[in-house]
Design a protein around this motif. Sequence first.
Motif, PDB file in Angstrom:
ATOM      1  N   VAL A  40     -40.270  33.434  36.565  1.00 46.40           N
ATOM      2  CA  VAL A  40     -39.866  32.031  36.643  1.00 46.40           C
ATOM      3  C   VAL A  40     -41.114  31.221  36.989  1.00 46.40           C
ATOM      4  O   VAL A  40     -42.140  31.772  37.373  1.00 46.40           O
ATOM      5  CB  VAL A  40     -38.765  31.798  37.701  1.00 46.40           C
ATOM      6  N   ASP A  41     -41.018  29.914  36.879  1.00 50.41           N
ATOM      7  CA  ASP A  41     -42.194  29.083  37.146  1.00 50.41           C
ATOM      8  C   ASP A  41     -42.565  29.063  38.628  1.00 50.41           C
ATOM      9  O   ASP A  41     -43.741  29.118  38.975  1.00 50.41           O
ATOM     10  CB  ASP A  41     -41.961  27.661  36.640  1.00 50.41           C
ATOM     11  N   THR A  73     -40.206  20.860  32.158  1.00 48.74           N
ATOM     12  CA  THR A  73     -39.013  21.668  32.415  1.00 48.74           C
ATOM     13  C   THR A  73     -39.452  22.979  33.043  1.00 48.74           C
ATOM     14  O   THR A  73     -40.318  23.679  32.494  1.00 48.74           O
ATOM     15  CB  THR A  73     -38.240  21.943  31.112  1.00 48.74           C
ATOM     16  N   HIS A  99     -36.346  29.891  41.221  1.00 45.35           N
ATOM     17  CA  HIS A  99     -35.467  30.850  41.892  1.00 45.35           C
ATOM     18  C   HIS A  99     -35.659  30.737  43.390  1.00 45.35           C
ATOM     19  O   HIS A  99     -36.793  30.859  43.884  1.00 45.35           O
ATOM     20  CB  HIS A  99     -35.763  32.269  41.430  1.00 45.35           C
ATOM     21  N   SER A 126     -38.321  26.616  35.423  1.00 44.40           N
ATOM     22  CA  SER A 126     -37.316  27.536  35.951  1.00 44.40           C
ATOM     23  C   SER A 126     -37.675  27.866  37.397  1.00 44.40           C
ATOM     24  O   SER A 126     -38.846  28.054  37.731  1.00 44.40           O
ATOM     25  CB  SER A 126     -37.262  28.808  35.108  1.00 44.40           C
ATOM     26  N   THR A 179     -32.604  25.237  36.898  1.00 44.97           N
ATOM     27  CA  THR A 179     -33.543  24.679  35.940  1.00 44.97           C
ATOM     28  C   THR A 179     -33.846  23.256  36.382  1.00 44.97           C
ATOM     29  O   THR A 179     -32.931  22.496  36.715  1.00 44.97           O
ATOM     30  CB  THR A 179     -32.960  24.675  34.521  1.00 44.97           C
ATOM     31  N   CYS A 180     -35.119  22.900  36.424  1.00 45.00           N
ATOM     32  CA  CYS A 180     -35.545  21.587  36.912  1.00 45.00           C
ATOM     33  C   CYS A 180     -36.235  20.835  35.783  1.00 45.00           C
ATOM     34  O   CYS A 180     -37.103  21.383  35.119  1.00 45.00           O
ATOM     35  CB  CYS A 180     -36.527  21.724  38.081  1.00 45.00           C
ATOM     36  N   ALA A 231     -30.512  30.188  41.367  1.00 48.47           N
ATOM     37  CA  ALA A 231     -31.307  29.929  40.161  1.00 48.47           C
ATOM     38  C   ALA A 231     -31.044  28.502  39.700  1.00 48.47           C
ATOM     39  O   ALA A 231     -29.890  28.064  39.629  1.00 48.47           O
ATOM     40  CB  ALA A 231     -30.937  30.916  39.067  1.00 48.47           C
TER      41      ALA A 231
END
Length: 202
Positions: A127-128, A165, A169, A167, A179-180, A177
């Motif tokens: 994830v990011d 955009t 966690h 991701s 999504t931003c 979880a």
Amino acid sequence: YETRWFAKEQEIDLCGHGSIATAWALKEVLKEGRVLTLKYGKGEIKLSLTGDEVLLSAPSILAVESQMPEAVQKGFNEKVVAYLPSENKHMVVLENAKEVEQMQPNWEALRTVNTFAYALTAPGIGVDFVSRTLLPFIDKLEDQATGSSHLTLAPYWSARLDKKTLSAHQLSERGGALTCEVNENKVTLKARCSTFGKGTIE
């Protein structure tokens, strides 16, 4: 809806996951509309529902890198690489996801400064970015899923990674979880919801 949030110890200025839960409960229980606005002391949150997903849109919360109090560095075992206070939670950046996951804070040191909550964060694996939200003055010392933290975290990582955009966690016991999406001074969070219980108060 006019909205306020409470933990058992005190009132909370802003509660993102409480807002998501409110939208879900209004849809499930009261069969209210799928687009809602929650007004609170410092502004408003807009929510929309599609299937089992809730979108929360709110103004981003600016965090600016500042000189770190010695108690914060000590509280996080000398692992802090950047410290960015905000009007909500103070962001603490660590080197990597493993350090965030394994962090055992020095609560005694953290309680020597008057900071309600910290959002620990680092680049993610798969994830990011990852995070944990820690609350030194609340009985339950760690939050499970924290929308308000991500209103600060998402703009920081958007700028650092040059992405709109992301991701995310949250590495809590239960895990969270999200999504931003970052658009100028607004953050939109997307989360999936499910009803885990219902009760009746007589």
